[in-house]
Write a protein that holds these residues in place. Structure first.
Motif, PDB file in Angstrom:
ATOM      1  N   GLN A 197      47.516  47.659  43.568  1.00 31.20           N
ATOM      2  CA  GLN A 197      48.381  48.398  42.643  1.00 31.20           C
ATOM      3  C   GLN A 197      47.667  49.619  42.068  1.00 31.20           C
ATOM      4  OE1 GLN A 197      49.277  45.243  39.940  1.00 31.20           O
ATOM      5  NE2 GLN A 197      50.695  44.217  41.355  1.00 31.20           N
ATOM      6  N   HIS A 198      46.386  49.456  41.784  1.00 33.65           N
ATOM      7  CA  HIS A 198      45.609  50.594  41.258  1.00 33.65           C
ATOM      8  C   HIS A 198      45.531  51.704  42.310  1.00 33.65           C
ATOM      9  CE1 HIS A 198      42.631  52.626  38.780  1.00 33.65           C
ATOM     10  NE2 HIS A 198      41.870  52.784  39.866  1.00 33.65           N
ATOM     11  N   ALA A 199      45.340  51.299  43.562  1.00 32.28           N
ATOM     12  CA  ALA A 199      45.288  52.290  44.630  1.00 32.28           C
ATOM     13  C   ALA A 199      46.624  53.011  44.763  1.00 32.28           C
ATOM     14  CB  ALA A 199      44.902  51.617  45.953  1.00 32.28           C
ATOM     15  N   ALA A 200      47.709  52.258  44.689  1.00 30.06           N
ATOM     16  CA  ALA A 200      49.039  52.857  44.815  1.00 30.06           C
ATOM     17  C   ALA A 200      49.333  53.793  43.651  1.00 30.06           C
ATOM     18  CB  ALA A 200      50.088  51.754  44.888  1.00 30.06           C
ATOM     19  N   ARG A 201      48.907  53.390  42.466  1.00 29.44           N
ATOM     20  CA  ARG A 201      49.199  54.176  41.266  1.00 29.44           C
ATOM     21  C   ARG A 201      48.407  55.466  41.215  1.00 29.44           C
ATOM     22  NH1 ARG A 201      48.409  50.368  38.176  1.00 29.44           N
ATOM     23  NH2 ARG A 201      46.243  50.805  37.528  1.00 29.44           N
ATOM     24  N   THR A 202      47.175  55.424  41.684  1.00 29.98           N
ATOM     25  CA  THR A 202      46.286  56.588  41.559  1.00 29.98           C
ATOM     26  C   THR A 202      46.210  57.434  42.814  1.00 29.98           C
ATOM     27  OG1 THR A 202      44.351  55.306  42.283  1.00 29.98           O
ATOM     28  CG2 THR A 202      44.877  55.299  39.917  1.00 29.98           C
ATOM     29  N   GLY A 203      46.725  56.898  43.920  1.00 28.01           N
ATOM     30  CA  GLY A 203      46.619  57.618  45.178  1.00 28.01           C
ATOM     31  C   GLY A 203      45.300  57.394  45.886  1.00 28.01           C
ATOM     32  N   ALA A 204      44.489  56.490  45.355  1.00 26.24           N
ATOM     33  CA  ALA A 204      43.206  56.192  45.986  1.00 26.24           C
ATOM     34  C   ALA A 204      43.405  55.276  47.188  1.00 26.24           C
ATOM     35  CB  ALA A 204      42.273  55.511  44.974  1.00 26.24           C
ATOM     36  N   THR A 205      42.370  55.168  48.009  1.00 27.90           N
ATOM     37  CA  THR A 205      42.385  54.172  49.073  1.00 27.90           C
ATOM     38  C   THR A 205      42.028  52.820  48.475  1.00 27.90           C
ATOM     39  OG1 THR A 205      40.049  54.489  49.596  1.00 27.90           O
ATOM     40  CG2 THR A 205      41.654  55.888  50.764  1.00 27.90           C
ATOM     41  N   VAL A 206      42.285  51.758  49.218  1.00 25.35           N
ATOM     42  CA  VAL A 206      41.875  50.428  48.761  1.00 25.35           C
ATOM     43  C   VAL A 206      40.365  50.373  48.589  1.00 25.35           C
ATOM     44  CG1 VAL A 206      41.694  47.994  49.470  1.00 25.35           C
ATOM     45  CG2 VAL A 206      43.868  49.213  49.707  1.00 25.35           C
ATOM     46  N   ARG A 207      39.655  51.022  49.473  1.00 25.23           N
ATOM     47  CA  ARG A 207      38.194  51.060  49.362  1.00 25.23           C
ATOM     48  C   ARG A 207      37.775  51.702  48.035  1.00 25.23           C
ATOM     49  NH1 ARG A 207      34.112  51.107  53.360  1.00 25.23           N
ATOM     50  NH2 ARG A 207      35.790  51.003  54.911  1.00 25.23           N
ATOM     51  N   GLY A 208      38.427  52.831  47.713  1.00 25.83           N
ATOM     52  CA  GLY A 208      38.084  53.511  46.463  1.00 25.83           C
ATOM     53  C   GLY A 208      38.465  52.694  45.243  1.00 25.83           C
ATOM     54  N   ALA A 209      39.619  52.049  45.290  1.00 29.98           N
ATOM     55  CA  ALA A 209      40.044  51.232  44.157  1.00 29.98           C
ATOM     56  C   ALA A 209      39.133  50.031  43.980  1.00 29.98           C
ATOM     57  CB  ALA A 209      41.494  50.774  44.371  1.00 29.98           C
ATOM     58  N   ALA A 210      38.718  49.424  45.090  1.00 27.33           N
ATOM     59  CA  ALA A 210      37.813  48.275  45.013  1.00 27.33           C
ATOM     60  C   ALA A 210      36.455  48.701  44.471  1.00 27.33           C
ATOM     61  CB  ALA A 210      37.650  47.641  46.398  1.00 27.33           C
ATOM     62  N   ARG A 211      35.992  49.878  44.838  1.00 25.94           N
ATOM     63  CA  ARG A 211      34.713  50.382  44.333  1.00 25.94           C
ATOM     64  C   ARG A 211      34.790  50.548  42.822  1.00 25.94           C
ATOM     65  NH1 ARG A 211      34.885  54.915  46.587  1.00 25.94           N
ATOM     66  NH2 ARG A 211      33.874  54.360  48.579  1.00 25.94           N
ATOM     67  N   GLU A 212      35.947  51.064  42.358  1.00 29.25           N
ATOM     68  CA  GLU A 212      36.095  51.345  40.934  1.00 29.25           C
ATOM     69  C   GLU A 212      36.279  50.074  40.111  1.00 29.25           C
ATOM     70  OE1 GLU A 212      39.154  53.800  37.984  1.00 29.25           O
ATOM     71  OE2 GLU A 212      39.178  54.139  40.154  1.00 29.25           O
ATOM     72  N   LEU A 213      37.126  49.166  40.558  1.00 31.18           N
ATOM     73  CA  LEU A 213      37.442  47.985  39.762  1.00 31.18           C
ATOM     74  C   LEU A 213      36.441  46.860  39.924  1.00 31.18           C
ATOM     75  CD1 LEU A 213      41.335  47.618  40.082  1.00 31.18           C
ATOM     76  CD2 LEU A 213      40.001  48.746  38.306  1.00 31.18           C
ATOM     77  N   LEU A 214      35.857  46.740  41.108  1.00 33.40           N
ATOM     78  CA  LEU A 214      34.962  45.619  41.367  1.00 33.40           C
ATOM     79  C   LEU A 214      33.496  45.978  41.271  1.00 33.40           C
ATOM     80  CD1 LEU A 214      36.839  44.016  44.429  1.00 33.40           C
ATOM     81  CD2 LEU A 214      37.071  43.472  41.994  1.00 33.40           C
ATOM     82  N   GLY A 215      33.221  47.262  41.337  1.00 34.59           N
ATOM     83  CA  GLY A 215      31.847  47.700  41.227  1.00 34.59           C
ATOM     84  C   GLY A 215      30.992  47.371  42.438  1.00 34.59           C
ATOM     85  N   TRP A 216      31.633  47.230  43.592  1.00 32.21           N
ATOM     86  CA  TRP A 216      30.884  46.873  44.793  1.00 32.21           C
ATOM     87  C   TRP A 216      30.153  48.090  45.351  1.00 32.21           C
ATOM     88  CZ3 TRP A 216      34.717  43.444  48.096  1.00 32.21           C
ATOM     89  CH2 TRP A 216      34.900  42.218  47.441  1.00 32.21           C
ATOM     90  N   ASP A 217      29.033  47.815  46.001  1.00 29.93           N
ATOM     91  CA  ASP A 217      28.320  48.913  46.653  1.00 29.93           C
ATOM     92  C   ASP A 217      28.930  49.171  48.029  1.00 29.93           C
ATOM     93  OD1 ASP A 217      27.334  46.961  48.430  1.00 29.93           O
ATOM     94  OD2 ASP A 217      25.486  46.715  47.280  1.00 29.93           O
ATOM     95  N   GLU A 218      28.467  50.251  48.661  1.00 29.19           N
ATOM     96  CA  GLU A 218      29.079  50.665  49.923  1.00 29.19           C
ATOM     97  C   GLU A 218      28.868  49.646  51.035  1.00 29.19           C
ATOM     98  OE1 GLU A 218      31.147  53.170  50.497  1.00 29.19           O
ATOM     99  OE2 GLU A 218      31.035  53.544  48.338  1.00 29.19           O
ATOM    100  N   ALA A 219      27.731  48.987  51.034  1.00 33.56           N
ATOM    101  CA  ALA A 219      27.465  48.011  52.088  1.00 33.56           C
ATOM    102  C   ALA A 219      28.457  46.860  52.023  1.00 33.56           C
ATOM    103  CB  ALA A 219      26.026  47.496  51.964  1.00 33.56           C
ATOM    104  N   ARG A 220      28.729  46.403  50.795  1.00 33.69           N
ATOM    105  CA  ARG A 220      29.663  45.288  50.664  1.00 33.69           C
ATOM    106  C   ARG A 220      31.083  45.737  50.960  1.00 33.69           C
ATOM    107  NH1 ARG A 220      30.066  40.978  45.669  1.00 33.69           N
ATOM    108  NH2 ARG A 220      31.313  39.453  46.818  1.00 33.69           N
ATOM    109  N   LEU A 221      31.447  46.915  50.502  1.00 35.87           N
ATOM    110  CA  LEU A 221      32.777  47.448  50.816  1.00 35.87           C
ATOM    111  C   LEU A 221      32.969  47.559  52.324  1.00 35.87           C
ATOM    112  CD1 LEU A 221      33.064  50.254  48.121  1.00 35.87           C
ATOM    113  CD2 LEU A 221      34.507  48.210  48.264  1.00 35.87           C
TER     114      LEU A 221
END
Length: 483
Positions: A422-446
Motif C-alpha cells: 500500500q505504501h508503494a502504491a500510495r507513493t509511487g515507489a517500487t516494492v523494493r523501495g517501500a520495503a527499504r523504507e519501512l523495514l530498514g533492510w539492506d540491499e543484500a537482503r532486499l
C-alpha cells in the motif's frame, strides 16, 4: 428420362446421379452447401457401399460381375473422383435418404459405364436392388457419419498436435523471460513467459486426449440393422461380415453395436463428441484472448509479446496492425460453441426408432471439425511460431509490480507485507523501495527476498521475527506480533 414411384423427371445427360438426387436438389435449396463439401463423407459412403457389395457377393446375394463393377465404382470415389456429382444439400429432410440415394445412383451409373452400358440402364444394375442390397438409409447414413467423424477427428488430433508443439517450442524459447503473472486482470506474482506458453501447450494436449476418448465412442455403428435395427432384408450373418470388411476397406476400427435397435435411434455419442469439440473451442478462444491482451499496444497496451504482422490493420489509421489470426480463431470458437447447441437439440429431437434430424447434426459436427482443424494449423503456423518476446517490457512490469510484496509474507507476515504494498502504491515507489523504507533492510537482503527468480517455483518459506524501530511502530498498527 428416369422414373420413380412419384413419376418421371429429365435428368441431365452428363449426370452420374439420378432422379432421386435430382428431386432432393429441387426440394432442399437450403444452405447451398452440398454433401460434396465434406470429401471424407463421400468417401465414407463409398467405403460402406464397397463393403456391402463384397459382403453380398460372399453370401451369394450379388453376382460377381455386378459386385466387381460396384467395387470399382466405389474405388473411383475413394480416390476422390466424381465428387461433384454429390449434389444434395447437407441439410435435408428424410433422415439422410437423399444422401444415401445420391451415392446409390452415382455408384450404379459408374458401375454401368464400367460394364460398357449406358447410364440409367437400371434394369441391369439398379441403385436400390444392387447397390443398396442388404442396406437401409437408416444404417448406412449414420454409419457413414461416424466413419467420417473418425477420419476428420484424427485430422483434428494431428492439427492440435502441431499447435501444442508450437506452444511447447515457445515455452522453451521463453523459459528465461521473467514477467508478471495476472489474476482478474490485476498484477499477481512473477512467472516466466515460458511457463505461460507451457500452460497453453498442456491445455491443448489435454483436449487431444479427450478427443481420442470421444472418437472411441463413435466407433460403434449400426450397419446391418437396416430400417430400425431388426436387420430386416439382410441375412443374419451380414452385419458382422460387412463391418469386418468395412474395417479392411477403410483402414479404421469400427465396432458393431451390441443392440442395433438401440444404436439406430440413440444419438448420445454425438452429444458427447460435440461437447469435446466445444471444450476445445472454449480453450482455444481463451488462449487467443490472452494472446491479444499480451500483444496489445504496441505502445499503449501490455505489449509483452509481439505477434507476427500479417496484414495492415486499418483503412484509416496508418501503421495499425491487428491480431487477425487470434481474432479468426476466436470466431471459429464461437461457431463451434453455437453448433454444439444445434447438435444437442438435434440429438434430443429423435422420435421412437429413428432420429430424423441427423443431417443437421452431421453438418454441424463436420463443420466444427473442419473449422477447428484449420484454425489450429493457422494459429500454429501463422501466429505462434512467429511470436517474439519484449523482454525489456516484461522486466519493467516485474520491477514496478506490487505483486512482489507477496514474497515478503513469509518474512514479515501478510499484514505488514500489505502495508509495504500500500505504501508503494500510495507513493509511487517500487516494492523494493517501500520495503527499504519501512523495514530498514539492506540491499543484500532486499535482493535476496525480492529476487523474482526465487518466486517462480515452490520453495521452503523462511519465516523470521522482524524488529521495528520505535519511529516506525505507528506504521505497523494492527500487525500480529507487534510486541
Amino acid at each position: 428420362m428416369e422414373s420413380d414411384s412419384l413419376g418421371e423427371m429429365a435428368v441431365p445427360a452428363g449426370a452420374l446421379y439420378g432422379i432421386q438426387t435430382l428431386r432432393a436438389v429441387y426440394n432442399f435449396p437450403i444452405t447451398g452447401v452440398r454433401i460434396s463439401h465434406y470429401p471424407e463423407f463421400v468417401k465414407a459412403l463409398a467405403a460402406i457401399k464397397k463393403a456391402a457389395a463384397m459382403a453380398n457377393e460372399r453370401m451369394d446375394l450379388l453376382d460377381s460381375t455386378r459386385a466387381k463393377a460396384i467395387r470399382e465404382a466405389c474405388d473411383l470415389l475413394l480416390a476422390g473422383k466424381h465428387r461433384g456429382h454429390f449434389r444434395v444439400d447437407v441439410i435435408q429432410g428424410g433422415a439422410g435418404t437423399s444422401s444415401n440415394m445420391n451415392a446409390n445412383e452415382v455408384i450404379a451409373n459408374l458401375a454401368l459405364e464400367i460394364l460398357g452400358r449406358k447410364r440409367g440402364d437400371y434394369a441391369f444394375l439398379h441403385p436400390n436392388n444392387h447397390v443398396n442390397l442388404s442396406q437401409s438409409t437408416n444404417d448406412v447414413y449414420p454409419s457413414a457419419i461416424r466413419l467420417t467423424l473418425i477420419t476428420m477427428g484424427q485430422a483434428l488430433h494431428k492439427a492440435m498436435g502441431r499447435l501444442s508443439a508450437a506452444f511447447d517450442a515457445k515455452a522453451t524459447e521463453f523459459a528465461h523471460v521473467i514477467k508478471i503473472g495476472r489474476t482478474q486482470m490485476q498484477d499477481a506474482v512473477p512467472m516466466t513467459l515460458g511457463q505461460e506458453f507451457k500452460a497453453w501447450a498442456v491445455m491443448v494436449e489435454e483436449d487431444r486426449q479427450r478427443l481420442l476418448e470421444a472418437l472411441d465412442l463413435v466407433r460403434e455403428i449400426n450397419l446391418g440393422g437396416t430400417a430400425i435395427g431388426t436387420g430386416i432384408n439382410a441375412p443374419p450373418e451380414y452385419a458382422p461380415l460387412v463391418v469386418a470388411i468395412l474395417n479392411q476397406v477403410s483402414g479404421q476400427r469400427m465396432v458393431l453395436a451390441e443392440n442395433l435397435v438401440e444404436a439406430t435411434q440413440d444419438a448420445g455419442a454425438y452429444v458427447q463428441f460435440s461437447g469435446v469439440l466445444k471444450r476445445t473451442a472454449v480453450k482455444l478462444s481463451k488462449i487467443c484472448n490472452d494472446l491479444r491482451l499480451l500483444s496489445s499496444g504496441p505502445r499503449c497496451g501490455l505489449g509483452e509479446i509481439r505477434l507476427p504482422k500479417m496484414a495492415p490493420g486499418s483503412s484509416i489509421m496508418p501503421g495499425k496492425v491487428n491480431p487477425v489470426i487470434p481474432e479468426v480463431v476466436n470466431q471459429i470458437a464461437f461457431q463451434v460453441i453455437g453448433s454444439d447447441l444445434t447438435v444437442t437439440m438435434a440429438a434430443e429431437a429423435g422420435q421412437l426408432e429413428l432420429n430424423a434430424m441427423e443431417p443437421v447434426l452431421a453438418h454441424n459436427l463436420f463443420n466444427s471439425l473442419m473449422l477447428l482443424r484449420r484454425g489450429c494449423v493457422v494459429l500454429a503456423e501463422k501466429c505462434v511460431k512467429g511470436i517474439e518476446a519484449d523482454e525489456e517490457q516484461c522486466r519493467r512490469y516485474v520491477e514496478q509490480s506490487l505483486g512482489l510484496a507477496t514474497a515478503l509474507c513469509p518474512q514479515v507476515g501478510y499484514d505488514m507485507a500489505a502495508k509495504v504494498a500500500q505504501h508503494a502504491a500510495r507513493t509511487g515507489a517500487t516494492v523494493r523501495g517501500a520495503a527499504r523504507e519501512l523495514l530498514g533492510w539492506d540491499e543484500a537482503r532486499l535482493e535476496d527476498v525480492l529476487d523474482p527468480r526465487h518466486m517462480l517455483r515452490p520453495s521452503e518459506p523462511r519465516r523470521e521475527y522482524v524488529c521495528f524501530t520505535p519511529e516506525r511502530l505507528d506504521d505497523c498498527e494492527g500487525v500480529d506480533g507487534k510486541e
